[in-house]
Design a protein around this motif. Structure first.
Motif, PDB file in Angstrom:
ATOM      1  N   ARG A 132       0.833  -1.209   0.000  1.00  0.00           N
ATOM      2  CA  ARG A 132       0.000   0.000   0.000  1.00  0.00           C
ATOM      3  C   ARG A 132       0.871   1.265   0.000  1.00  0.00           C
ATOM      4  NH1 ARG A 132      -3.437  -2.984  -1.507  1.00  0.00           N
ATOM      5  NH2 ARG A 132      -5.370  -3.522  -0.415  1.00  0.00           N
ATOM      6  N   GLN A 135       1.811   1.749  -3.547  1.00  0.00           N
ATOM      7  CA  GLN A 135       0.648   2.217  -4.308  1.00  0.00           C
ATOM      8  C   GLN A 135       0.391   3.700  -4.037  1.00  0.00           C
ATOM      9  OE1 GLN A 135      -2.030  -1.047  -2.909  1.00  0.00           O
ATOM     10  NE2 GLN A 135      -2.658  -1.191  -5.060  1.00  0.00           N
ATOM     11  N   ALA A 136       0.576   4.116  -2.790  1.00  0.00           N
ATOM     12  CA  ALA A 136       0.360   5.523  -2.440  1.00  0.00           C
ATOM     13  C   ALA A 136       1.349   6.420  -3.172  1.00  0.00           C
ATOM     14  CB  ALA A 136       0.491   5.707  -0.929  1.00  0.00           C
ATOM     15  N   GLU A 147      -6.689   8.856  -4.018  1.00  0.00           N
ATOM     16  CA  GLU A 147      -6.229   7.470  -3.932  1.00  0.00           C
ATOM     17  C   GLU A 147      -4.927   7.381  -3.148  1.00  0.00           C
ATOM     18  OE1 GLU A 147      -7.308   8.973  -6.578  1.00  0.00           O
ATOM     19  OE2 GLU A 147      -8.971   7.766  -7.363  1.00  0.00           O
ATOM     20  N   TYR A 151      -4.528   5.019   0.111  1.00  0.00           N
ATOM     21  CA  TYR A 151      -3.535   3.955   0.217  1.00  0.00           C
ATOM     22  C   TYR A 151      -2.591   4.197   1.396  1.00  0.00           C
ATOM     23  CZ  TYR A 151      -4.739   2.012  -4.399  1.00  0.00           C
ATOM     24  OH  TYR A 151      -5.374   1.415  -5.462  1.00  0.00           O
TER      25      TYR A 151
END
Length: 287
Positions: A132, A135-136, A147, A151
């Motif tokens: 995560r 992804q962030a 988003e 994340y």
């Protein structure tokens, strides 16, 4: 062997350890993968080989050899897939995402981070935080603010769960989490927030991570200067220089090269002049 090479990489950088890691598959691993074995032993051997291939790719990135890194990453995916080793498969995809984002290819980095998440539906909290966080960072680089924040919240929550169980030395840890917070802040134009998160990351980093300390202190100093804190930046660069001579890393070299360029307009400042003189005899590689 992978654990030993990884420890060398953490302390001294990819140029020191990568040649050893790259030769070991030729001298030892390839022959063992051809040997007769039970399915369980063969899967374990493939998994170990995949882990070594991933690490070798990671060290090639540290050397600035991005094409070579990609070849090792692809081999790691192949071996991990054959072994049905979801952990190494996901770790490799995440590493490929880190490489893409660091090179400025945000959309590709996002695709790879999402693929890592999709390949680990039953990931534990530490692996979930690991994915995560990446992804962030990728989302922030592509401008997906909502988003990125979502994340990052999920990464922080997963890290809280992981830390409540046990602290896993050598894996994704709070220092790495705060690095991701810093990168998300920076991509979303919050430079001051990035500085604060990098300072927190530095305070939490294990002492053995010498190469990361040089790199991250260099990055912190760059951002301190960006917000106008010249004297704080100089102090941080001095800390980076304390350990820089012991590190063989193109990524660390880049931070020192950046320092040389960034302090040039400030050489009339006495503290900056002292820093420049100290760094003058150090010879970073051109990357």
């Amino acid at each position: 062997m992978t654990e030993r090479v990884s420890a060398l990489d953490d302390e001294f950088g990819g140029r020191i350890a990568r040649p050893t890691a790259a030769s070991f598959p030729v001298t030892t691993v390839g022959e063992r993968l051809q040997a007769d074995a039970t399915p369980e032993v063969r899967a374990a051997m493939l998994s170990a080989a995949a882990d070594l291939a991933y690490l070798t790719g990671y060290m090639a990135v540290d050397e600035g050899l991005n094409g070579l890194a990609q070849r090792f990453y692809l081999k790691a995916l192949e071996l991990a897939g054959e072994a049905e080793d979801h952990l190494t498969y996901c770790t490799t995809l995440r590493g490929m995402s880190v490489q893409a984002v660091d090179l400025g290819h945000g959309p590709t980095g996002m695709q790879l981070a999402d693929a890592a998440a999709a390949a680990a539906p039953k990931a534990g909290p530490r692996m979930l935080a690991f994915i995560r966080g990446q992804q962030a960072h990728a989302a922030a680089q592509t401008g997906a603010k909502t988003e990125a924040h979502r994340y990052m919240r999920e990464a922080e929550a997963a890290m809280d769960r992981a830390e409540s169980r046990s602290t896993a030395f050598g894996s994704y840890d709070p220092a790495a989490l705060h690095y991701h917070i810093a990168q998300v802040c920076y991509e979303l134009c919050d430079v001051a927030g990035s500085v604060e998160a990098l300072q927190q990351s530095d305070s939490l980093r294990f002492s053995v991570y010498q190469r990361a300390r040089v790199r991250m202190r260099g990055l912190l100093a760059e951002r301190q200067l960006e917000v106008g804190h010249l004297e704080e930046a100089v102090k941080t660069w001095h800390l980076a220089l304390d350990e820089y001579p012991r590190v063989q890393s193109a990524r660390a070299d880049k931070r020192i090269n950046n320092m040389r360029a960034m302090i040039r307009p400030h050489l009339k400042n006495e503290k900056v002049a002292e820093l420049h003189e100290r760094a003058r005899t150090m010879k970073p590689q051109t990357v």
